[in-house]
Motif scaffolding. Structure first.
Motif: not given
Length: 317
Positions: A260-275
């Motif tokens: 799960r940490e690999d995903i969190a630190e990888g290249n998939i954008i998971t932040d819901p902030n539109p900016e």
């Protein structure tokens, strides 16, 4: 100005859903769409891999004027280049010019299914060069024959042709492939921001430049990370695994190492902030891409569509 597109993800959804997603993408303001061409999904959880050319027919009839491209087809093994030329000519006719063909050297996952030997990349690149030549010859009309090192075509003629042949956009992930793409293609295609676009440009590459931005939108970022880890763990695999592993089972075994940490630190954008989404889209533009297509991971596409319609697309228009 960078155009923002939507990824019609064939690995995660059935054909009718994919048509519905393309319609929604056009409704909310995406300017084009890319549809993947897979025989297998990456992992079993994704659960789908409908025949892209059938799905394209549905999308052509259901949308108004959404440009759509195959991203990307491998015209060298599973499907002979004469059949790709035939299918793409029909698709381009149905889309009335709003169609483009992405091509590349493929992955073993999809192409080895006919039992043919999976050659090394340099040979596949030679095969791709011949395939593109065959496709373009057939799109010229008239009876065509071709005798190459890898392919033979005898007395073939396409009777259904679009008014203008579609662009052939060549995928590349390394310097050798990027130089070949500059020579062979009408544009450049990648997944993620690839530095080799500079190699492509230095080699004389011209035309549109496509790249994919992968996201997993959810209101809560922890939920997004969980979804991405469940549905798209293959994003964290490195090296040549993506092109060499032969089955979804092998990918599942490799993905057991993905945390799960690999995903969190990888290249998939998971932040819901539109900016965050806006800044990343601008980063693609700064890297030289004029077409960026956004892949939303997981079953929930509608929340993503609403988020982009209200929060993201108006800021990058």
């Amino acid at each position: 100005m960078t155009e923002i597109g939507y990824t019609v993800s064939s690995e995660e959804h059935g054909p009718n859903e994919l048509v519905e997603h393309a319609v929604r993408a056009e409704e909310v303001g995406f300017e084009f769409a890319s549809i993947s061409d897979h025989f297998h999904p990456w992992v079993g959880q994704q659960g789908n891999a409908p025949f892209v050319w059938s799905t394209l027919g549905g999308i052509a009839q259901a949308t108004d004027d959404l440009p759509v491209g195959v991203g990307v087809n491998c015209p060298i093994m599973r499907i002979h280049p004469v059949n790709v030329a035939h299918a793409a000519a029909t698709a381009a006719t149905m889309f009335e010019g709003d169609f483009f063909l992405g091509v590349g050297t493929g992955e073993r996952l999809n192409e080895h299914v006919t039992g043919e030997h999976w050659p090394e990349h340099s040979v596949r690149l030679e095969m791709l060069e011949e395939a593109i030549e065959i496709i373009r010859k057939l799109w010229q009309g008239g009876q065509q024959s071709y005798y190459g090192d890898h392919f033979t075509v005898e007395n073939a003629r396409l009777f259904t042709l679009p008014e203008e042949p579609p662009d052939i956009v060549v995928s590349a992930f390394g310097d050798t492939a990027a130089r070949a793409a500059a020579e062979l293609g009408d544009g450049f295609w990648s997944v993620g921001p690839q530095d080799v676009i500079e190699t492509w440009e230095d080699a004389g590459g011209e035309g549109p430049r496509y790249s994919q931005m992968t996201v997993c939108y959810a209101e809560d970022e922890e939920d997004a990370i969980d979804t991405a880890h469940e549905w798209w763990p293959n994003s964290a695999l490195t090296g040549e695994l993506n092109s060499q592993l032969p089955t979804p089972t092998h990918f599942e075994q490799a993905c057991e190492m993905v945390t799960r940490e690999d995903i969190a630190e990888g290249n998939i954008i998971t932040d819901p902030n539109p900016e965050t989404h806006i800044e990343n889209l601008e980063g693609f533009a700064d890297a030289g891409y004029d077409h960026v297509y956004v892949h939303q991971i997981g079953p929930d596409q509608e929340s993503f569509f609403q988020f982009y319609e209200e929060e993201v697309l108006p800021e990058v228009a």
